[in-house]
Write a protein that holds these residues in place. Sequence first.
Motif, mmCIF file in Angstrom:
data_model
loop_
_atom_site.group_PDB
_atom_site.id
_atom_site.type_symbol
_atom_site.label_atom_id
_atom_site.label_comp_id
_atom_site.label_asym_id
_atom_site.label_seq_id
_atom_site.Cartn_x
_atom_site.Cartn_y
_atom_site.Cartn_z
ATOM 1 N N ALA A 204 0.823 -1.198 0.000
ATOM 2 C CA ALA A 204 0.000 0.000 0.000
ATOM 3 C C ALA A 204 0.860 1.252 0.000
ATOM 4 O O ALA A 204 1.989 1.251 0.490
ATOM 5 N N ALA A 205 0.308 2.328 -0.553
ATOM 6 C CA ALA A 205 0.975 3.622 -0.498
ATOM 7 C C ALA A 205 1.046 4.067 0.960
ATOM 8 O O ALA A 205 0.339 3.556 1.828
ATOM 9 N N GLY A 206 1.916 5.030 1.227
ATOM 10 C CA GLY A 206 2.174 5.436 2.609
ATOM 11 C C GLY A 206 0.979 5.988 3.348
ATOM 12 O O GLY A 206 0.850 5.809 4.548
ATOM 13 N N SER A 207 0.074 6.680 2.655
ATOM 14 C CA SER A 207 -1.070 7.279 3.332
ATOM 15 C C SER A 207 -2.352 6.928 2.598
ATOM 16 O O SER A 207 -2.352 6.725 1.384
ATOM 17 N N ARG A 208 -3.437 6.863 3.360
ATOM 18 C CA ARG A 208 -4.734 6.509 2.789
ATOM 19 C C ARG A 208 -5.461 7.773 2.357
ATOM 20 O O ARG A 208 -5.522 8.754 3.096
ATOM 21 N N LEU A 209 -6.026 7.746 1.150
ATOM 22 C CA LEU A 209 -6.776 8.893 0.667
ATOM 23 C C LEU A 209 -8.053 9.073 1.467
ATOM 24 O O LEU A 209 -8.674 8.104 1.905
ATOM 25 N N SER A 210 -8.460 10.318 1.644
ATOM 26 C CA SER A 210 -9.754 10.592 2.267
ATOM 27 C C SER A 210 -10.856 10.078 1.351
ATOM 28 O O SER A 210 -10.640 9.838 0.151
ATOM 29 N N ALA A 211 -12.054 9.910 1.909
ATOM 30 C CA ALA A 211 -13.174 9.405 1.119
ATOM 31 C C ALA A 211 -13.458 10.318 -0.074
ATOM 32 O O ALA A 211 -13.714 9.845 -1.184
ATOM 33 N N ARG A 212 -13.382 11.630 0.128
ATOM 34 C CA ARG A 212 -13.676 12.551 -0.962
ATOM 35 C C ARG A 212 -12.627 12.461 -2.057
ATOM 36 O O ARG A 212 -12.953 12.442 -3.248
ATOM 37 N N PHE B 241 -10.602 9.955 -2.720
ATOM 38 C CA PHE B 241 -10.687 8.667 -3.406
ATOM 39 C C PHE B 241 -11.834 8.674 -4.396
ATOM 40 O O PHE B 241 -11.701 8.209 -5.529
ATOM 41 N N TRP B 242 -12.982 9.193 -3.960
ATOM 42 C CA TRP B 242 -14.131 9.283 -4.860
ATOM 43 C C TRP B 242 -13.768 10.086 -6.097
ATOM 44 O O TRP B 242 -14.051 9.675 -7.222
ATOM 45 N N LEU B 243 -13.120 11.223 -5.890
ATOM 46 C CA LEU B 243 -12.743 12.091 -6.999
ATOM 47 C C LEU B 243 -11.759 11.398 -7.942
ATOM 48 O O LEU B 243 -11.896 11.454 -9.165
ATOM 49 N N GLY B 244 -10.765 10.718 -7.384
ATOM 50 C CA GLY B 244 -9.727 10.126 -8.209
ATOM 51 C C GLY B 244 -10.104 8.833 -8.887
ATOM 52 O O GLY B 244 -9.662 8.555 -10.011
ATOM 53 N N TYR B 245 -10.938 8.015 -8.218
ATOM 54 C CA TYR B 245 -11.141 6.653 -8.717
ATOM 55 C C TYR B 245 -12.591 6.231 -8.916
ATOM 56 O O TYR B 245 -12.850 5.243 -9.603
ATOM 57 N N ALA B 246 -13.543 6.931 -8.319
ATOM 58 C CA ALA B 246 -14.931 6.494 -8.410
ATOM 59 C C ALA B 246 -15.776 7.367 -9.319
ATOM 60 O O ALA B 246 -16.602 6.867 -10.070
ATOM 61 N N ALA B 247 -15.593 8.680 -9.249
ATOM 62 C CA ALA B 247 -16.426 9.588 -10.029
ATOM 63 C C ALA B 247 -16.190 9.412 -11.520
ATOM 64 O O ALA B 247 -15.089 9.115 -11.956
ATOM 65 N N GLY B 248 -17.237 9.605 -12.289
ATOM 66 C CA GLY B 248 -17.103 9.527 -13.730
ATOM 67 C C GLY B 248 -16.647 10.860 -14.308
ATOM 68 O O GLY B 248 -17.171 11.915 -13.946
#
Length: 374
Positions: free
Chosen positions: A260-268, A270-277
């Motif tokens: 895993a990367a050193g830090s976990r993305l916040s929910a927002r 992560f949504w912006l980077g990987y979930a949102a269309g």
Amino acid sequence: MSNTRQAIATAKRLVVKVGSTALTTAGDGLDVSRLDALVDAVAARVTGGSQLVLVSSGAIGAGLAPLALGTRPRDLATQQAAASVGQLALAHAYAESFGRYALTVGQVLLTSDDVVRRAHYRNAERTFSRLLALGAVPVVNENDTVATEEIRFGDNDRLAALVAHLIGADGLVLLSDVDALYDGDPRDGATRKVTEVTGESDIEGLTVGMSSSGLGTGGMVSKLAAARTAAAAGIPVLLAAATEASRALAAADVGTAFQAAGSRLSARRFWLGYAAGATGRLHLDDGAVAAVIGRRRSLLAAGVTGVDGDFQAGDVVDLVDPAQEVVARGVVAFDVAELPAMIGRSTHDLPAEHRREVVHADDLVPLRRSRSMR
């Protein structure tokens, strides 16, 4: 044992994804003995104190035999029909199998809208949290019965990565008909097994193969993409064979582990980077790429060289470099109609109403520079 494998072996909250080929047989439908073997491994982990979400493919495959369909259908309507029959059979089989351990199963069917739209994302998060708090095992699948080409995830590997972040999982295990990541087609005896992935340099230039069963939709390309997504978001990943589920969910000493990367993305983020269309693209020059990726700066009009798509201010867009690779994603501050007159111009040369960032750094998520995987 590596720290990554140790983290998965001791994870208190885990997402496990299993592919169609691990649960179904072409022409015969659902293989209950395979499903029972998977449940044995999952139940051992749950009764040992972990909370676990199971992302399960197999609904369409389970519906083929009852509908006298010899192969996976290509048209969406028949896939939906098979899913409507198969989901019932799959849910019943899981309920019966987990019942051997007095464990309750809750079915969760998702479309991409449930993750792409922020309000739906929060609703799904609350549902999972409550099911886990009540001691149930959520079994997740894409809702193939109603999903259309425009709103479907495309494969359950991506869905599993999104769910892992959504529930705050400590690890993700991807189980399939391939026992690990290889540097070529695993059917070729000259290929090398990759046991540990600590960063992008470990997988650059790999040529990965597809599942040959004809039942699944993902293949190794989608598993690798899902593993990279989860790892980049701070979640360790294990890729292993479904036949080795017991070891994968116990000692985690099989397959390929993704650090895993050193830090976990916040929910927002992560949504912006990987979930949102994304509804469009902004093309960046090399200087803008360096500012956005290297220095985490806002994107200014001077660094934009072109615009594609149909979007409005507040929509999510991809940011691409001169080689057409997506390097970031963000919330754009202008409508598509406003940008052509702005691109390439310094901020002080713009009209007063346009003297602001095209994408503010707070609304921008840099992504790893992707390499083409074939």
